[in-house]
Write a protein that holds these residues in place. Structure first.
Motif, short mmCIF file in Angstrom:
data_model
loop_
_atom_site.label_atom_id
_atom_site.label_comp_id
_atom_site.label_asym_id
_atom_site.label_seq_id
_atom_site.Cartn_x
_atom_site.Cartn_y
_atom_site.Cartn_z
N VAL A 26 0.84 -1.19 0.00
CA VAL A 26 0.00 0.00 0.00
C VAL A 26 0.88 1.24 0.00
O VAL A 26 1.89 1.32 0.71
CB VAL A 26 -0.92 -0.01 1.23
N LYS A 27 0.53 2.21 -0.77
CA LYS A 27 1.25 3.48 -0.82
C LYS A 27 0.92 4.33 0.40
O LYS A 27 -0.15 4.20 0.99
CB LYS A 27 0.91 4.24 -2.09
N ARG A 30 -2.26 6.40 0.40
CA ARG A 30 -3.51 5.67 0.64
C ARG A 30 -3.75 5.50 2.14
O ARG A 30 -4.88 5.59 2.61
CB ARG A 30 -3.44 4.31 -0.05
N VAL A 31 -2.67 5.25 2.88
CA VAL A 31 -2.80 5.14 4.33
C VAL A 31 -3.24 6.46 4.94
O VAL A 31 -4.10 6.52 5.81
CB VAL A 31 -1.47 4.67 4.95
#
Length: 442
Positions: A26-27, A30-31
């Motif tokens: 996950v980038k 995005r978090v």
């Protein structure tokens, strides 16, 4: 025969090692877009900032306005004299006028004491200051209207007590100065109304209009290398921080060694095999280590303060024993809270020992100049009790009634409470089968 050599084959070339690619996942953006990632940290950090601001600033903004029964002694040593054919004791009238002056409310607690008792209470930290009327006060006042061209001014002696803290002693000195000034003006009004004052020149009339001089001296001296009385507070703060941070470092180190936490140093991460151990046994290990390492931290604090920095200190063996016990009690309290609350234990123990303890310690701002909420906290907050004990050892000759007895009692109460609470919680968790989760099986 000429030797026949086989043609050599070229060495096979090895492929260059390839750097491992970072794991795909996950980038970060995005978090960061996930509100749940922000929610808990935002709430906790926001509440912590708000509460710390209210607690720390709320106790220091108006110490004069928050004064509540600040103890200052009034000592009348005046022997009196005859004035107008009648025996007079103007010193008695002076101290009575100061003690009953209107508009004081409950800000000051004026204590009528004799000279010996006032000095004893100054030397035990029970007074923030004292005003003393000397033996020849009335005789000196009577002489103001005499034939002497340069009559002596009647003088009141003010004693300060820097051992209770520079701010507290300063507030008491300001109150004493204002009280004596008002009493001087009141006495001056009476003197200028006397018939014999009408024939005096202007200089003499100005003198008797405000006749009393104030002489300030230290009532109970402390050493020059005592931080104006603040060394006791900072020494106590070091003991509390050593116990607090030491307990958390020990807790994390034991969890790493037992395999319940990862050991990360920079980019390196290691995990030890999990050691099957109960919560109660884990708390026992951490508690013993906290007490053991308090011997080291207390010794190093004394080494730095007394030996290297030449801090004024007396009763060094007693100071060392008190330091070890104080730091141990804090460490045991932190271990118990962490064992009971887990990850939240750091915040809970920080509030108990530091956030609530600093503003209610009475070390920088005297308790008598704090709002009622802080005086309530001071009844049981550890830092106040420990500050009284260190202050008694450093400044007041380790007298029991200077706060040392109270400090020892609360160290005992805190130690017993920490052990009972911590082991009661861990035994409850163990009986319920609420064992610590093994990371590999999570």
């Amino acid at each position: 025969m000429p030797s026949h050599r086989e043609p050599s084959l070229p060495e096979p070339s090895l492929p260059e090692p390839r750097r491992p690619e970072p794991p795909a996942g996950v980038k970060a953006r995005r978090v960061l877009r996930n509100p749940r990632v922000w929610a808990v940290p935002a709430v906790l950090v926001g509440l912590l900032s708000l509460l710390m601001s209210l607690l720390y600033l709320g106790g220091i903004l108006d110490p004069r306005g928050d004064l509540h029964h600040l103890p200052i002694a009034l000592v009348n040593s005046d022997r009196g004299a005859e004035a107008g054919g009648q025996p007079q004791n103007l010193g008695e009238q002076l101290v009575t006028g100061i003690a009953t002056a209107p508009g004081q409310g409950d800000a000051v607690s004026w204590r009528r004491l004799d000279e010996a008792e006032a000095k004893r209470q100054l030397a035990s930290g029970k007074l923030y200051g004292a005003l003393q009327v000397p033996p020849e006060f009335t005789a000196t006042v009577v002489a103001l209207g005499g034939a002497s061209a340069t009559p002596a001014r009647p003088t009141v002696i003010q004693y300060t007590n820097p051992g209770v803290g520079s701010l507290g002693s300063s507030i008491a000195a300001q109150i004493g100065q204002q009280a004596v000034h008002q009493a001087s003006l009141s006495l001056g009004t009476r003197l200028t109304a006397l018939p014999q004052a009408q024939g005096l020149d202007d200089a003499a009339r100005l003198l008797i209009a405000d006749p009393i001089a104030l002489s300030t001296t230290v009532g109970h001296p402390i050493g020059n290398r005592s931080g104006l009385g603040l060394s006791a507070f900072y020494y106590t703060l070091l003991l509390v921080l050593a116990g607090f941070f030491g307990a958390n470092i020990i807790g994390n180190g034991v969890d790493v060694a037992l395999g319940y936490a990862d050991n990360e140093i920079g980019p390196w991460r290691a995990r030890h095999p999990v050691v099957p151990i109960s919560r109660t046994s884990t708390l026992a290990v951490k508690s013993v280590m906290s007490v053991g390492l308090s011997l080291l931290t207390s010794s190093l604090i004394m080494l730095a303060g007394v030996v290297i920095l030449d801090m004024d200190a007396a009763h060094l063996p007693l100071l060392w024993i008190f330091s070890v016990c104080a730091s141990s009690a804090v460490g045991l309290g932190v271990q118990a809270i962490n064992a009971a609350f887990g990850g939240l234990g750091l915040l809970v123990s920080m509030f108990v020992f530091i956030v609530l303890g600093l503003p209610s310690s009475g070390a920088t701002v005297p308790l008598d100049a704090l709002p009622a909420f802080y005086r309530f906290l001071a009844l049981f907050e550890p830092m106040r009790q420990l500050t009284d004990g260190v202050r008694a050892i450093l400044f007041f000759d380790a007298q029991a009634d200077a706060g040392l007895t109270r400090a020892w009692i609360w160290i005992g109460i805190g130690t017993v409470a920490a052990l009972l609470f911590g082991f009661a919680m861990t035994r409850y968790y163990d009986r319920k089968g609420l064992h610590r989760t093994v990371p590999e099986l999570a």
